[in-house]
Structures are given as structure tokens and as C-alpha cells.
Enzyme design. Structure first.
Site, PDB file in Angstrom:
ATOM      1  N   TYR A   1     -19.568  47.454  68.715  1.00 48.43           N
ATOM      2  CA  TYR A   1     -18.312  46.828  68.283  1.00 48.43           C
ATOM      3  C   TYR A   1     -17.131  47.230  69.173  1.00 48.43           C
ATOM      4  O   TYR A   1     -15.982  47.181  68.719  1.00 48.43           O
ATOM      5  CB  TYR A   1     -18.032  47.184  66.824  1.00 48.43           C
ATOM      6  CG  TYR A   1     -18.744  46.277  65.823  1.00 48.43           C
ATOM      7  CD1 TYR A   1     -18.521  44.897  65.815  1.00 48.43           C
ATOM      8  CD2 TYR A   1     -19.604  46.796  64.860  1.00 48.43           C
ATOM      9  CE1 TYR A   1     -19.154  44.063  64.891  1.00 48.43           C
ATOM     10  CE2 TYR A   1     -20.253  45.969  63.933  1.00 48.43           C
ATOM     11  CZ  TYR A   1     -20.007  44.607  63.955  1.00 48.43           C
ATOM     12  OH  TYR A   1     -20.628  43.773  63.037  1.00 48.43           O
TER      13      TYR A   1
ATOM     14  N   LYS B   1     -26.775  43.825  57.683  1.00 44.52           N
ATOM     15  CA  LYS B   1     -25.996  45.069  57.635  1.00 44.52           C
ATOM     16  C   LYS B   1     -26.462  45.977  56.489  1.00 44.52           C
ATOM     17  O   LYS B   1     -27.210  45.540  55.590  1.00 44.52           O
ATOM     18  CB  LYS B   1     -24.511  44.711  57.513  1.00 44.52           C
ATOM     19  CG  LYS B   1     -23.959  43.975  58.745  1.00 44.52           C
ATOM     20  CD  LYS B   1     -22.454  43.730  58.621  1.00 44.52           C
ATOM     21  CE  LYS B   1     -21.908  43.014  59.841  1.00 44.52           C
ATOM     22  NZ  LYS B   1     -20.422  42.826  59.763  1.00 44.52           N
TER      23      LYS B   1
ATOM     24  N   HIS C   1     -24.181  40.165  60.655  1.00 39.63           N
ATOM     25  CA  HIS C   1     -23.454  39.948  61.908  1.00 39.63           C
ATOM     26  C   HIS C   1     -24.153  38.845  62.675  1.00 39.63           C
ATOM     27  O   HIS C   1     -25.384  38.747  62.633  1.00 39.63           O
ATOM     28  CB  HIS C   1     -23.453  41.219  62.777  1.00 39.63           C
ATOM     29  CG  HIS C   1     -23.112  40.921  64.214  1.00 39.63           C
ATOM     30  ND1 HIS C   1     -21.815  40.798  64.646  1.00 39.63           N
ATOM     31  CD2 HIS C   1     -23.901  40.651  65.287  1.00 39.63           C
ATOM     32  CE1 HIS C   1     -21.833  40.482  65.944  1.00 39.63           C
ATOM     33  NE2 HIS C   1     -23.081  40.386  66.343  1.00 39.63           N
TER      34      HIS C   1
ATOM     35  N   GLU D   1     -25.530  41.290  73.395  1.00 42.99           N
ATOM     36  CA  GLU D   1     -25.981  41.899  72.143  1.00 42.99           C
ATOM     37  C   GLU D   1     -27.510  41.916  72.029  1.00 42.99           C
ATOM     38  O   GLU D   1     -28.074  42.876  71.514  1.00 42.99           O
ATOM     39  CB  GLU D   1     -25.344  41.155  70.968  1.00 42.99           C
ATOM     40  CG  GLU D   1     -23.832  41.384  70.926  1.00 42.99           C
ATOM     41  CD  GLU D   1     -23.131  40.599  69.828  1.00 42.99           C
ATOM     42  OE1 GLU D   1     -23.804  39.880  69.063  1.00 42.99           O
ATOM     43  OE2 GLU D   1     -21.893  40.719  69.739  1.00 42.99           O
TER      44      GLU D   1
ATOM     45  N   ASN E   1     -20.066  42.803  54.636  1.00 44.23           N
ATOM     46  CA  ASN E   1     -20.265  41.355  54.603  1.00 44.23           C
ATOM     47  C   ASN E   1     -21.653  40.884  55.055  1.00 44.23           C
ATOM     48  O   ASN E   1     -21.814  39.798  55.600  1.00 44.23           O
ATOM     49  CB  ASN E   1     -19.135  40.632  55.350  1.00 44.23           C
ATOM     50  CG  ASN E   1     -19.036  41.019  56.810  1.00 44.23           C
ATOM     51  OD1 ASN E   1     -19.824  41.846  57.282  1.00 44.23           O
ATOM     52  ND2 ASN E   1     -18.100  40.438  57.511  1.00 44.23           N
TER      53      ASN E   1
HETATM   54  P1  RTP Z   1     -19.386  40.203  62.858  1.00 46.81           P
HETATM   55  O1  RTP Z   1     -18.863  40.503  64.255  1.00 46.81           O
HETATM   56  O2  RTP Z   1     -19.777  41.422  62.102  1.00 46.81           O
HETATM   57  O3  RTP Z   1     -20.448  39.157  62.909  1.00 46.81           O
HETATM   58  O4  RTP Z   1     -18.228  39.524  62.000  1.00 46.81           O
HETATM   59  P2  RTP Z   1     -17.227  38.399  62.438  1.00 46.81           P
HETATM   60  O5  RTP Z   1     -17.503  37.958  63.855  1.00 46.81           O
HETATM   61  O6  RTP Z   1     -17.242  37.356  61.375  1.00 46.81           O
HETATM   62  O7  RTP Z   1     -15.850  39.167  62.378  1.00 46.81           O
HETATM   63  P3  RTP Z   1     -15.138  40.064  63.504  1.00 46.81           P
HETATM   64  O8  RTP Z   1     -13.740  39.565  63.659  1.00 46.81           O
HETATM   65  O9  RTP Z   1     -15.975  40.160  64.737  1.00 46.81           O
HETATM   66  O10 RTP Z   1     -15.065  41.488  62.798  1.00 46.81           O
HETATM   67  C1  RTP Z   1     -16.158  42.379  62.843  1.00 46.81           C
HETATM   68  C2  RTP Z   1     -16.346  42.983  61.471  1.00 46.81           C
HETATM   69  O11 RTP Z   1     -15.229  43.819  61.195  1.00 46.81           O
HETATM   70  C3  RTP Z   1     -14.950  43.781  59.801  1.00 46.81           C
HETATM   71  N1  RTP Z   1     -13.568  43.358  59.591  1.00 46.81           N
HETATM   72  N2  RTP Z   1     -12.802  43.925  58.713  1.00 46.81           N
HETATM   73  N3  RTP Z   1      -9.464  42.838  57.968  1.00 46.81           N
HETATM   74  C4  RTP Z   1     -10.496  43.613  57.921  1.00 46.81           C
HETATM   75  O12 RTP Z   1     -10.543  44.585  57.202  1.00 46.81           O
HETATM   76  C5  RTP Z   1     -11.642  43.282  58.759  1.00 46.81           C
HETATM   77  N4  RTP Z   1     -11.680  42.326  59.667  1.00 46.81           N
HETATM   78  C6  RTP Z   1     -12.943  42.377  60.192  1.00 46.81           C
HETATM   79  C7  RTP Z   1     -15.885  42.791  59.152  1.00 46.81           C
HETATM   80  O13 RTP Z   1     -16.931  43.497  58.515  1.00 46.81           O
HETATM   81  C8  RTP Z   1     -16.396  41.984  60.327  1.00 46.81           C
HETATM   82  O14 RTP Z   1     -17.692  41.504  60.076  1.00 46.81           O
HETATM   83 MG    MG Z   2     -17.724  39.313  65.463  1.00 46.09          MG
END
Ligand code: RTP
Ligand code: MG
Length: 141
Positions: A51, A11, A117, A128, A114
Site C-alpha cells: 500500500y 482481507k 482489494h 501487484e 472492507n
Molecule cells: P483497495 O485498494 O483496498 O482495493 O481499496 P480501494 O482501491 O477501493 O480504495 P483505496 O483508495 O485504494 O484505499 C485503500 C484502502 O484504504 C482504506 N481506506 N480508508 N477514509 C478512510 O478511512 C479510508 N479510505 C481508504 C480502505 O480499506 C481501502 O480499501
Molecule cells: Mg486501491
């Protein structure tokens, strides 16, 4: 166990902080192969589409804004159990919860910045990978 492909994104925060090489090394050191790789500046539409599953979430607008804030590296990782293995290497979404030694523990600064992804299921991986790469751009080795 089956050989899988998964989509990984480094990212804008980690690209900006000069961590591309260190993160790619984590994948290679874990036995994953880089089957495709490019650096791109996402458009607003591309980030929103990528997203789309989160479009009703309160963090959607800020997530999209972050993802277009600078270039990203997108890569296809290939190997045994690649989808789950990549998620393990990444660590928890919030770096405060990420296990020591994971990419997010070492390189992420916040849940909203973070570092990486990774696809979270075979269905997501298929969608994807195709979102960013044509079949000819992905190289099994
Ligand atoms: P990613 O899709 O980016 O790999 O991350 P992930 O599966 O671990 O998490 P996901 O639930 O899919 O969320 C996508 C991205 O949204 C941001 N996020 N912010 N509470 C919050 O403010 C929050 N929750 C999620 C994060 O940057 C996450 O990577
Ligand atoms: Mg995710």
C-alpha cells in the site's frame, strides 16, 4: 476486449468471518478464472510495501495494522476486462456506498474493514500480481 489479469485480496475481516468461498464464487460466477491462489499472513513490511501509494494518507497506519491482523487470501483473477469487472463485483470502497449485491455491500462492515482489494489499473495489476506470485505460480487456463 483483452484478457487481463488482476490481483484480488480477501482481507482479514472476510477471511475471519468465513467468507472465502462465497467471495471466490462471486468471481467464478462472473466468468473470471482463478489463475493463482494462496493464503498468507502479511508481514508489516509486506503490507506497507503493498500500500506504499497511500503512505502519506492519514489512514495508512491503521490500514497496515488491519492488513496484518490475520491471514489474507491472495488470488490472480483472469478474464476479459478482469480489472474493471473485479472492481465492479467489489463495489465502492465504503460499504455504505456499495451497490446492492456487490461483495462489499454483502460482506464488508466498514471502510476500514472492507473485505476485498482489487487492482485499479493495468499498471497496478502488473505490479501487484508480481508482488505475490512468480510467473510459474500463475496458470492461464
Ligand atoms: P483497495 O485498494 O483496498 O482495493 O481499496 P480501494 O482501491 O477501493 O480504495 P483505496 O483508495 O485504494 O484505499 C485503500 C484502502 O484504504 C482504506 N481506506 N480508508 N477514509 C478512510 O478511512 C479510508 N479510505 C481508504 C480502505 O480499506 C481501502 O480499501
Ligand atoms: Mg486501491
Amino acid at each position: 476486449m483483452a484478457v487481463e489479469r488482476t490481483l484480488s485480496i480477501i482481507k482479514p475481516d472476510a477471511v475471519g468471518d468465513n467468507h472465502i468461498g462465497a467471495i471466490i464464487a462471486r468471481f467464478e460466477d462472473a466468468g473470471l478464472k482463478i489463475a493463482a491462489l494462496k493464503m498468507i499472513q502479511l508481514t508489516q513490511k509486506q503490507a506497507e510495501g503493498f500500500y506504499a501509494e497511500h503512505k502519506e494518507r492519514p489512514f495508512f497506519a491503521s490500514l497496515v495494522e488491519f492488513m496484518v491482523s490475520g491471514p489474507v487470501c491472495v488470488q490472480v483473477l483472469e478474464g476479459e476486462n478482469a480489472i474493471a469487472l473485479n472492481r465492479e463485483l467489489m463495489g465502492a470502497t465504503n460499504p455504505d456506498d456499495a451497490a446492492p449485491g456487490t461483495i462489499r455491500a454483502d460482506f464488508a462492515t466498514a471502510v476500514s474493514a472492507n473485505a476485498v482489494h482489487g487492482s485499479d489499473s493495468p499498471e497496478a495489476a502488473k505490479r501487484e500480481v508480481a508482488y505475490f506470485f512468480s510467473a510459474e505460480e500463475v496458470h492461464s487456463r
